[in-house]
Write an enzyme that holds these catalytic residues in place. Structure first.
Site, short mmCIF file in Angstrom:
data_model
loop_
_atom_site.label_atom_id
_atom_site.label_comp_id
_atom_site.label_asym_id
_atom_site.label_seq_id
_atom_site.Cartn_x
_atom_site.Cartn_y
_atom_site.Cartn_z
CE LYS A 1 -1.76 -0.80 3.95
NZ LYS A 1 -1.04 -2.91 4.22
CB THR A 2 3.52 2.14 2.39
OG1 THR A 2 2.81 2.73 3.40
CG2 THR A 2 4.33 3.45 2.57
CG ASP B 1 1.18 4.80 4.48
OD1 ASP B 1 -0.38 4.57 4.72
OD2 ASP B 1 2.13 4.78 4.41
CD GLU B 2 0.31 2.86 9.01
OE1 GLU B 2 -0.44 2.14 9.69
OE2 GLU B 2 1.45 2.62 8.57
CD GLN C 1 -1.21 -3.05 9.40
OE1 GLN C 1 -0.28 -2.94 9.61
NE2 GLN C 1 -1.53 -3.27 7.69
NE ARG D 1 4.04 -4.62 10.86
CZ ARG D 1 3.44 -3.71 9.49
NH1 ARG D 1 4.42 -3.00 9.09
NH2 ARG D 1 1.91 -4.41 9.51
#
Ligand code: ATP
Ligand code: MG
Length: 785
Positions: free
Chosen positions: A58-59, A245-246, A276, A629
């Site tokens: 995504k990022t 983002d996020e 998340q 992660r």
């Protein structure tokens, strides 16, 4: 400052303003993107939501999109608003885009966090909010201090209605985008019916101080936009492209802000993952992402399913865990990466064993084996649920000299409260220690201000004596009087007692340290402090007493700190990264350690005490963030006993352990602890308290040892602590050839032994004679259970 420079410049007159066609070679930044990612990058008109699981790029898609906008001249750098969650993420985004387009982004003035961007806007239009451009930003401590004053001025009993809870209420209202007049009727009764009036008063006070708190930065900008259409219109016009983002962690106020800004061009692209969302406790509202399509009509939702980060086992473990959450959209995730190693699960007798295992495992991983490559320390991260877990691990990292860095805060011995406590210990050892005296003389407050301190300094210089002697003299001569004199006399009186206790060595050093700390007033000070960080600071003080167990005496700890922390550069550039799960968001590491998976630590006690499932589901999402992660090697661990809040406690494995799918887990819990104690325990009952299913556990020497320790140890600062943790474990006689571990000298092999002393050849420190009670037998560089 002119925020509107270039405002009307139109980059689209350039012929490059078009989508790349199929025939021509792809620009570098589009190469390798998968079809949905490419769609996300190239759908430049209208709202776009990229909703996808962890590690699906995504990022990467968001940064490529930014590069694409710049490269095709859809907008100048100053016409792109790009919002991330942390400064670190903002920097990374800047770097990545620069790399893609070759240096064109140095002028991206609107790439940053919500708070930094809003602060900039608010400074520019401060007068519209009744502020001056140089307004101060209040941190959470300042905020509570101010609220405390208001509460006491309103004759409210702060003990019953603490400032902390008023701060939480006001922050929640601000996160919702509510100014005092917007607070709905049904909430107005909060804080015993006085909440709203206090909120109003608080806002007035802030304005009169020319100050804004964190919530204000967003809320006041939203308010200006709502009232001043011309101002809003200029920003709407300016921001041709908005990227976030996020997005799952935005709150309502941030959403309102974005929606207002996106109204003109409507080119807003948000990326996120509902699984998340880990900031509900700070007002984040996952509905922002769930309702994106209705909030931004005509939007395109793009889903990414291929995970590029993790091996099959890691992804399988994470997906199985998050599946337990009820309130989620649900996604398919797959990877074409190798199966890799299963997620390792390992139980330990106690926290120290866990720390020791992590460090020796990290060392092992730097060596290649037939099965896997070798790893650099830089590629490893240890992610904890709460920062107090770091101390034990840091100490171990220090003891064996592994390089490490701590993100999101100072290292344990560099924390303010810990340094204060260390200064008390130093002063207790010697009243001549001027640095220590200076640090503690007014912490907690004893009425010794700058002027008095200066006087003491002058006196000390004149008479060539230590600060404490000078202070004592000034009190005797009544040159210092009142509260300060009382405070100084009392402190010096205690110091004499402490020094005596340390000198004669009759009492266990942990007990002495406990008494010094109690009498210093530091624990009381932090107990009475109502700031959000106070409980953690109090825990750190208790953790410090625990650290003392590993030294023969108080001086041993002081030497450890002096040698290892004070002369070394403050933070290392490289090494294993130690950070909290919250600050690990968006990052990735080849090797990840996840310690402390125990009920009450993770999930946290707070989540367990909360009614209903939301708190628990948020903890589970945090666990999902943790596992995802990792790229190649992931280790989850727990200990069955921990010294928490000043007491030994038996710990139950986290319920999340039992929720990990068996086929992706390798249970490495050593015999004696397993079977029955680790994975199986968490699966079957989650409660090793009911140990009837495995009597072996009770009779194993490790359990006996732990049980003995738990029984032996008393409360924080009271008698009953065993002098040293290793005494009891070394009772089995050591013989020539045994491998041992010594806190100071590390690993070695016994050459010969007598009644109480040993001659040992240490691997790194050479031959030494040491007391048998200060070494521990190890087996294959791990402790014998
Ligand atoms: P998170 O949810 O954790 O924020 P994310 O969805 O933002 O994850 P990224 O950090 O963008 O994921 O990407 C994860 C990893 O996958 C990165 O190392 C990235 O370089 C890589 N990656 C992303 N897309 C691709 C692709 N199309 N081909 C190869 N690697 C990719
Ligand atoms: Mg990301």
């Amino acid at each position: 400052m002119n925020l509107f420079e270039n405002e009307n410049a139109d980059p689209s007159s350039s012929s490059e303003n078009r989508i790349i066609s199929a025939e021509e070679p792809l620009p570098r930044y589009l190469e390798g993107l998968n079809p949905p990612q490419r769609e996300a990058v190239e759908t430049l008109d209208g709202p776009v939501l990229i909703l996808a699981g962890a590690g699906t790029g995504k990022t990467k898609a968001l940064t490529s999109r930014m590069a694409h906008i710049l490269q095709t001249r859809r907008a100048w750098p100053s016409q792109i608003l790009a919002v991330t969650f942390t400064n670190k993420a903002a920097q990374e985004m800047r770097d990545r885009v620069s790399q893609m387009v070759g240096g064109r982004v140095e002028g991206m003035p609107w790439l940053g966090t919500f708070h930094s961007i809003c602060a900039k806007i608010l400074r520019y239009h401060a007068e519209l909010a009744g502020l001056n451009a140089n307004f101060t930003i209040l941190d959470r401590d300042d905020q509570e201090r101010l609220l405390k004053q208001l509460i006491s001025a309103a004759n409210i009993d702060e003990k019953k209605f603490p400032a902390k809870s008023l701060a939480a209420t006001i922050n929640r209202w601000k996160d919702q985008g509510w100014l005092p007049e917007d607070v709905p009727k049904r909430w107005r009764g909060e804080f015993n019916g006085r909440g709203l009036a206090l909120y109003e008063e608080y806002q007035e006070r802030l304005t009169s101080f020319n100050a804004a708190d964190f919530g204000d930065l967003i809320l006041r900008v939203v308010d200006i936009f709502r009232r001043q259409h011309d101002v809003l219109a200029r920003y709407q016009h300016r921001f041709r492209y908005i990227l976030v983002d996020e997005y799952q962690d935005t709150n309502v106020a941030q959403y309102l802000w974005l929606r207002l800004l996106a109204q003109a061009h409507r080119n807003v692209c948000c990326v996120g993952d509902d699984d998340q969302s880990i900031y509900a406790w700070r007002g984040a509202d996952v509905n922002n992402i769930l309702q994106f399509e209705s909030n931004f009509p005509g939007s395109k939702v793009i889903r990414l399913e291929q995970n590029y980060r993790s091996t099959t086992h890691i992804l399988g473990a994470a997906s199985g865990l998050i599946d337990r959450n009820v309130g989620r959209l649900g996604k398919t995730l797959w990877t074409d990466k190798a199966q890799g190693e299963k997620v390792r699960l390992i139980g330990h007798w106690e926290g120290q064993d866990e720390a020791r295992w992590i460090c020796s495992e990290a060392e092992n991983l730097t060596r290649e084996t037939g099965m896997r490559r070798s790893y650099e320390y830089d590629e490893m991260a240890i992610l904890v649920r709460a920062s107090f877990q770091m101390r034990e691990i840091e100490d171990r990292l220090m003891a064996i000299g592994l390089p490490y860095r701590v993100v999101g805060g100072p290292r344990f011995y560099e924390r303010r409260e810990v340094r204060d406590a260390i200064a008390y210990f130093r002063f207790a050892v010697s009243s001549q220690n001027d640095l220590a005296f200076e640090r503690i003389i007014n912490v907690p407050k004893r009425g010794v201000g700058e002027a008095t301190l200066q006087r003491i300094h002058l006196e000390a210089r004149d008479r060539r004596v230590s600060l404490s002697e000078a202070a004592s003299q000034l009190c005797r001569e009544s040159k210092i009087t009142g509260k300060a004199a009382v405070g100084i006399r009392k402190l010096l009186g205690r110091q004499a007692v402490w020094a005596g206790m340390i000198r004669d060595g009759g009492r266990a050093h942990i007990e002495v340290a406990g008494q010094i700390l109690e009498e210093s007033g530091l624990p009381e000070m932090w107990t009475n402090t109502k700031t959000p960080d106070a409980p953690a600071r109090l825990e750190n003080l208790k953790e410090l007493v625990k650290a003392l167990e590993e030294f023969e005496n108080i001086q041993g700890l002081l030497e450890h700190v002096a040698l290892n922390f004070e002369n070394v550069q403050r933070s290392q550039e490289q090494g294993i990264l130690l950070l909290t799960l919250h600050s690990a968001k968006g990052l990735e590491f080849p090797v990840v350690f996840l310690p402390g998976w125990e009920e009450g630590v993770f999930p946290s006690q707070r989540a367990l005490e909360e009614e209903g499932d939301p708190g628990l589901e948020e903890e589970r999402r945090l666990a999902y963030v943790g596992i995802t992660r990792s790229m190649e090697i992931c280790s989850v661990s727990f200990a069955s006993a921990r010294f928490v809040f000043g007491r030994w406690r038996t710990q139950d494995p986290s319920r999340f352990i039992g929720e990990l799918p068996v086929k992706h887990i390798e249970d490495m819990t050593p015999p004696g602890l397993s079977p029955g104690f680790g994975f199986q325990a968490a699966r079957s009952s989650q409660l090793p308290v009911d140990r009837s299913f495995d009597s072996d556990v009770y009779s194993s020497p490790g359990f006996q040892r732990m049980a003995r320790r738990v029984a032996e140890r008393g409360r924080f600062g009271t008698a009953g602590f065993s002098r040293r943790r290793l005494e009891s474990s070394s009772s089995a006689k050591l013989e020539a050839g045994d491998r041992v571990f010594h806190q100071k000298f590390g690993y070695g092999t016994v050459k010969s032994s007598s009644a109480s002393s040993l001659s040992v050849a240490f691997d790194k420190s050479g031959d030494k004679k040491v007391l048998a009670s200060y070494v521990e037998r190890v087996d294959n560089d791990g402790p014998v259970a």
